[in-house]
Scaffold this active site. Sequence first.
Site, short mmCIF file in Angstrom:
data_model
loop_
_atom_site.label_atom_id
_atom_site.label_comp_id
_atom_site.label_asym_id
_atom_site.label_seq_id
_atom_site.Cartn_x
_atom_site.Cartn_y
_atom_site.Cartn_z
N GLU A 199 43.72 34.60 31.19
CA GLU A 199 42.82 33.62 30.57
C GLU A 199 42.35 32.64 31.63
O GLU A 199 41.18 32.30 31.71
CB GLU A 199 43.53 32.86 29.44
CG GLU A 199 42.58 32.00 28.59
CD GLU A 199 42.41 30.56 29.08
OE1 GLU A 199 41.62 29.82 28.51
OE2 GLU A 199 43.07 30.19 30.07
N ASP A 228 49.44 33.57 31.20
CA ASP A 228 49.25 33.18 32.60
C ASP A 228 49.16 31.66 32.73
O ASP A 228 48.80 30.96 31.77
CB ASP A 228 48.01 33.86 33.23
CG ASP A 228 46.72 33.61 32.46
OD1 ASP A 228 46.77 33.37 31.24
OD2 ASP A 228 45.64 33.64 33.09
#
Length: 437
Positions: free
Chosen positions: A175, A111
């Site tokens: 994350e 991400d």
Amino acid sequence: MALSDLERDVVADIGRRREEIVALASDLIRFDTTARTPGERPRDEEALQRFLAERLLAAGAAVDLFEPDPRSLAGKPLVPQGLDFEGRPQLVARFVGVGGGRSLLLNGHVDVVPADPPDGWSSPPFAPEVRDGRLYGRGACDMKGGIAAMVLAAEVLARRGVLAGDLVVATNTDEESSGAGGMSLVAHGVRADGAIVTEPTGFDVWISCRGSSYFTLVVPGRAGHAEVAQPDWREGGAVNAIEKAVPVLNGLRLLGERWAADPALRHPRLASPSVVPTIITAGDWPVTIPGEARLTVAVTFLPAQADPHGWGSNVEQEVADAVAQICSADDWLALNPVRVDIDPNPVMPLEIPPDTPIVRAVTAAAADVAGHGRLGGLDSWYDGATFTLLADTPAVGFGPGGFETAHAVDEYVPIEDLVTCAQTLAVAALRFCGTAA
Ligand SMILES: [Zn+2]
């Protein structure tokens, strides 16, 4: 320590694959994997993870691409309540070693933070572009460049089939938003004797990071007409919650200053602990004295402040005590105390002893390949803390590019860094996992 013939060979092999690394990092940047806000639909997370899974499968890995079951993660740390992973699979690719060596995990998050506003960028954030020896695009350094480097290193090593221990490449979502992706890998059973998370460390070897807890402080007032003289609050008069937030903010600033001045809270690789107000909301009408103010406060703390389980309960108590003390010094707040809501999803600090085998392997490989490898730390947080604390897998940070361009407009990674990173990872793996003689 000098490179062995095998290491020299592998380094040269990777050096010839510069274009391939840039192409792979570019492919990864093209997937829009912008981190979610709560409730947001998935984007290209699944497409990216499938792309990597196919590539690693073709290189000979046993591939496990899975959508974590939210029920198996309910109540786990780092996982916001109600979070699901539909359309956001996690990837574990294992290259089984010939036997007898240590296992190494290479990990990265797929991400990226939002690229808004895109018109501030010199080239579109999800259309990677090479300029002046740099690869530009959202996620170039944080951390699709690092993922490209680890995949390339794994492919080159797999082709030779020399590693004694297993090499595991695992990529996760979530994350930037929570840490739930790394947690889901750990809950799925991902373990190794050591791990390298290829965040943009500028080729330092991160062995420390700070933890964070977030607080919402609800400061009570009493609403009333703002253009009418108010009697004393003891006689029913209004109390301005914005004005009552001032001593709270001042008191918390003093707590942060006390921490910063405390010699016991100095750290060789990390900044002092901090108390930072980040959101304030109060009031609902220009002519109404606000009856409530809400402050969000980010508290970031050192490994030395962690509780015996590695978390921030001691710090949270210290903040709550400080707020209670601030209230006791104010007539109104003493009777109407500030409510302290602690966010249920803190992150934990990290401290890996420098003599841990994975630290030694990565610092030595970085020194031998590129003349880098100072010990360092991240003032913020990364998934390495999850593997280290919750999976008994010491996980250092080491990767291409510098943290200063992470999350920034015109994020980039130097192409030379991508190559150097892949080379260093390969040498570290050869040494850490051992080789079949
Ligand atoms: Zn990152």
